[in-house]
Every structure is written in structure tokens, then in C-alpha cells.
Design a protein around this motif. Sequence first.
Motif, short mmCIF file in Angstrom:
data_model
loop_
_atom_site.label_atom_id
_atom_site.label_comp_id
_atom_site.label_asym_id
_atom_site.label_seq_id
_atom_site.Cartn_x
_atom_site.Cartn_y
_atom_site.Cartn_z
N SER A 232 -3.37 -17.90 -12.12
CA SER A 232 -4.93 -17.72 -12.50
C SER A 232 -5.12 -18.55 -11.69
O SER A 232 -6.77 -17.98 -12.23
CB SER A 232 -5.06 -16.58 -13.63
N MET B 144 15.74 -21.94 -9.58
CA MET B 144 14.98 -20.61 -10.22
C MET B 144 16.03 -19.67 -10.51
O MET B 144 15.62 -18.83 -11.37
CB MET B 144 14.13 -20.51 -8.91
N ALA B 145 16.84 -19.14 -9.10
CA ALA B 145 17.79 -18.09 -9.47
C ALA B 145 18.17 -18.19 -11.39
O ALA B 145 19.34 -19.84 -11.67
CB ALA B 145 18.88 -18.10 -8.89
N LYS B 146 18.09 -17.51 -12.12
CA LYS B 146 18.12 -16.73 -13.44
C LYS B 146 20.22 -17.11 -13.23
O LYS B 146 20.15 -18.13 -14.30
CB LYS B 146 18.43 -15.54 -13.95
N ALA B 147 20.66 -16.31 -12.64
CA ALA B 147 22.73 -16.62 -13.29
C ALA B 147 23.48 -16.11 -11.75
O ALA B 147 23.95 -16.88 -12.35
CB ALA B 147 23.16 -15.35 -14.15
N ASP B 148 22.78 -15.75 -11.04
CA ASP B 148 23.81 -14.84 -9.77
C ASP B 148 22.65 -16.06 -8.55
O ASP B 148 22.62 -15.81 -7.99
CB ASP B 148 23.04 -13.65 -9.37
N ILE C 102 4.42 -7.72 -7.02
CA ILE C 102 3.74 -9.26 -6.61
C ILE C 102 5.29 -10.14 -6.91
O ILE C 102 5.63 -11.43 -5.96
CB ILE C 102 3.03 -9.48 -7.96
N GLU C 103 6.33 -10.26 -7.61
CA GLU C 103 7.69 -10.60 -7.62
C GLU C 103 7.75 -10.46 -6.81
O GLU C 103 8.54 -11.66 -5.71
CB GLU C 103 7.95 -10.35 -8.60
N ALA D 12 9.16 -2.23 -8.64
CA ALA D 12 8.33 -2.16 -9.61
C ALA D 12 7.75 -3.13 -9.92
O ALA D 12 6.60 -3.23 -10.80
CB ALA D 12 9.17 -1.63 -11.10
N ASN D 13 8.08 -4.33 -9.41
CA ASN D 13 7.10 -5.80 -9.97
C ASN D 13 6.97 -5.85 -8.42
O ASN D 13 7.14 -7.35 -8.04
CB ASN D 13 8.01 -6.74 -10.60
N VAL E 201 -2.52 -17.82 -7.37
CA VAL E 201 -3.72 -16.76 -7.65
C VAL E 201 -3.26 -16.45 -9.05
O VAL E 201 -4.02 -16.06 -10.08
CB VAL E 201 -4.14 -16.66 -6.39
N VAL E 202 -1.95 -15.69 -8.55
CA VAL E 202 -1.86 -13.81 -9.55
C VAL E 202 -0.65 -14.87 -11.53
O VAL E 202 -1.13 -13.92 -11.93
CB VAL E 202 -0.69 -13.38 -8.58
N ASP E 203 0.06 -16.02 -10.42
CA ASP E 203 0.65 -16.77 -11.32
C ASP E 203 -0.01 -17.16 -12.34
O ASP E 203 0.16 -17.46 -14.32
CB ASP E 203 1.93 -16.64 -11.56
N PHE F 73 0.72 -0.89 -0.12
CA PHE F 73 0.17 0.29 0.03
C PHE F 73 1.37 0.99 0.01
O PHE F 73 0.66 2.43 -1.07
CB PHE F 73 -1.03 -0.32 1.40
#
Lengths: 293, 199
Positions: B96, B163-167, B35-36, B32-33, B92-94, B26
Motif C-alpha cells: 500500500s 521466493m519459490a515455495k517448494a518447487d 496481481i500475483e 484468479a490472482n 503500491v499494491v502489496d 482487462f
Amino acid sequence: MITKDTITPKEIYLKRRELMQAAGVGIAASMLPTLPAYAADDAEKLTPKESITTYNNFYEFGTAKDEPAINAKNFVTKPWEIDVGGLCERPQKISFDEFFAPFKKEERVYRLRCVEGWSMVIPWTGVNLYDLLSRFKITGDAKYVAFETLHDPERMPGQKSNVLQWPYREGLRIDEAMHPLTFMATGLYGEDLPPQNGAPMRLVVPWKYGFKSIKSITKITFTDKQPETSWNLSNPQEYGFYSNVNPNIDHPRWSQATERRLGEIFKRDTEMFNGYGDQVASLYKDMDLAKNF
Amino acid sequence: MAIKKSKIALFTISLLPVAWLVYGVFANKLGANPIEYIIRDLGEWGLRFLLLTLCITPLRVMGQWPSLAQYRRMLGLFAFFYVFLHLTIFIVVDLSGSMSALWHEIVKRKFITVGMLAFIILIPLAITSVNKIIKRMGAARWKTLHKGVYVASILAVLHFYWMAKADKTEPLIYAAILAVLLGYRVYAAWAKSRKKKTV
């Protein structure tokens, strides 16, 4: 329960937005200037500048999304020189100002889709890459254009870590580079690029995953060999040379069928070529996109 | 019976992470993201609480602090709470709310496979945390069942790593901490078997 099959994603988005506004949740003020001809879609909302400039994958300045805005604050981009060479008649080292001097900058609103599964709509300012490169008189044997980012760990402290091989490298096939959509951006929201967005100049290739839109470019080379690209070097099974946005080809570890448009709650369906298929699909007409991912 | 002040304090403190997230949404402090940020933060706190439960026995024994044992159940249940929120919001959000999409993801994405397995292991652990059930099961059977937390913790760290992309720095730090905590169990079992031999 509302499922994706019964209501279109856009309807869910608008409904949720109404609900959130009714609940009094602050939503960043929408900015809807008149969208020029390259506008993604009249109904597509621009991502707020605050989001675009504080949510960045720019590992040269740290691997967390909020780090580049903090760590690149004092990144100096004047003077800036670009080393243009390879298979062309007029190779040269050219200053940023000279590089752009002959051209009128224009605004283009493009979607940017990150391989991680999020996307933004960004109003870039810059010049068509085709126009910028024509003065160098690329020779007929050139098949690719290779790009490099600045390599200077003192100015880009993230380069002291070996999370990627430096300098950051990218490349396009020559027809991709010369395509009318391919854009060299020098600004966003009508102002010069903030350092965290790839100042002073960065590529925008909107139908490919965002990592192909290489930032802070210092070298452009015309070549007949497919260029090395940093994410492909990092993990060839996960990141290919073409990296066209394709909901049918999953990343080995996660799905590419949907994406989170920043500002929205629910994920939306990812579109083939990020919705630019009308303009770029012909480039890949006879290609197996599963093999050439 | 009155609830101990220390337990009330721990309960309140353990709610702070989720309170911060609610406030952050709130007050627009989650970036910027959001939810993530929320999904990731809930997952991290689930893992942290799991690791905290694993700290109790080594501290209790080696630190000679027997009263710590009374807090383990609460920490374990908070681990389950955060993991449950992490999973629910993701669905729920990813996705739906689509169960078929969930099944698809569990089967196709190895990091979700192991994450889901970790959650499934935690379910009976959460259910059997009630006093009545502990009594009915008896100490031996309950202890055996709850060794499942070792497996769940390993799967949770693997979930994060994949899950971690590269780092991979953060997942590796959790892996190191978990290795020490599990290493303690290995050491304790070895020491116990040695004691048995000499007697």
C-alpha cells in the motif's frame, strides 16, 4: 498518499472497486446468495467459482496454480473408499456413500487462508467432521486424528515428482478434529467438488493455513502420537503441526501480517485464527503459539 | 540520425510482455490472482532481459556476430524497465505504498534483501547507459562499473530461488543458464591470461 493507517482496508477496497467499475473494468459477477449461519461476515463477498476452481495448490496434479484444473479433469472418484482405523472400536473400510449416508449435507461459507498469503471465501457443502466420526467410537486414548490422501501416481501424475513426500499427510489434535467448525466438504457452490478442489471429500479447517485442509482423503486414523504432516516433513522450520493463521508469526521467508483476498487489489490485514478466534482461541489457551506454530 | 529499423523492431518486441499483461488484465486472462501473476511475470521478464544482455558478448565473439553489440543497451534498459515495474507494483499494491513497510521487508525477508540489492546495482547501470556519460567516464571505468551486472544477475536468481515455495525447478533453470553465461566470462578471462603468458 493514502496510507493504510489513515483509511481502513475495507474502505480502500470499496473505493478501488468503484474506481475500477467506473473505468469499465469487468469484475466477475458477484454472487450473494443468502448466507447461512456460518457465514464469515455479511459483507464478505464470495469468491467466484471460476477462481476457486482454477487457482489450486494440489501438487498431486502439478505445482502451478492452473495445473490441477487441467490435469485432474479425468480423475475418477467413484468408487471411493475410506480406511478408518486406529484407536477406535469400529475400524473399517467404508465406501464414500456409506460414510455420508446417515447425514444431511449442509452449506458452510468459510474463509480459506493459504500460507502463501492469499485467501478466498468459499461456500462449501458437506458434514461436520464430529458427526461423521462418531460412529467409529473413538477410544479415550486417542489424542490425534491423522489423514491421508490417495497415493496413486497413475491417477495423480504429480506424485511422480518428489516435490513432497507422498501420500499427502495431515493431522489434527482430537479437540481440533471434533470442533464444530471442522468440516468435511463434498461440494462447493451447491455442486460436487471438482477434482482440483479435492474430490470427492476434503477437510476444511478454516482457522488454519489451507494446506491443513487435506484433499481427496482415503485414510483416517485415530492415534496417540502427533501425526506426520507433509509440509512439516518438507520443511520443519517453515511449516509446523498447528499452522494456525497468525499474523504475528511470520513464515521464515515472508510476512503473514497481510493477505490478498482474491478479487481485491490491495492486501488486507490477516486476522488471528483467520477471524475465527472467538470460536477456537480457547483450544490454544495455554500454548506458546510461537513455539507451536 | 534516423533510428535503425532493427532497433525499432527490437524495441517493439521488447514491449510485448507488458502489452500482454495490460491486455490480460482487462480480458481477464491472468487467472484468479492477476496481481500475483503480473508481479511475478514482470520479475521474470526482468531476469530474462538481464540474461539476454549477458548473451550478447558470447554470441558476438563466439558466433562472430559483432553487430549484436548495438542491441545490448536497449536490452539492458528493458531489463531495468521490467524490474522497475515489478518493484513499483509490489510496493503500491502489496505494501500500500508504505515506505516503512518496504524497509521492514527489505530487512526481514532475505529474498527481498537480495532483490532490492540487485535493483540498486542496476540503477547506476541504467543511468550510465547514456552516450554522453559513457564518453565522460571513458571505456575502462564504464566497463568496470557494468561488471556489476554479473552481481545483479546472481542476486536476481537468488531472489527467485528464495521466493519459490517448494518447487524450485524454474529458479534452477535460470541458475543453470546464468552459470553458463558467467562460465563463459571465466573461460574468456582464462584464455586471455594464457595468451598473455605465451606472448
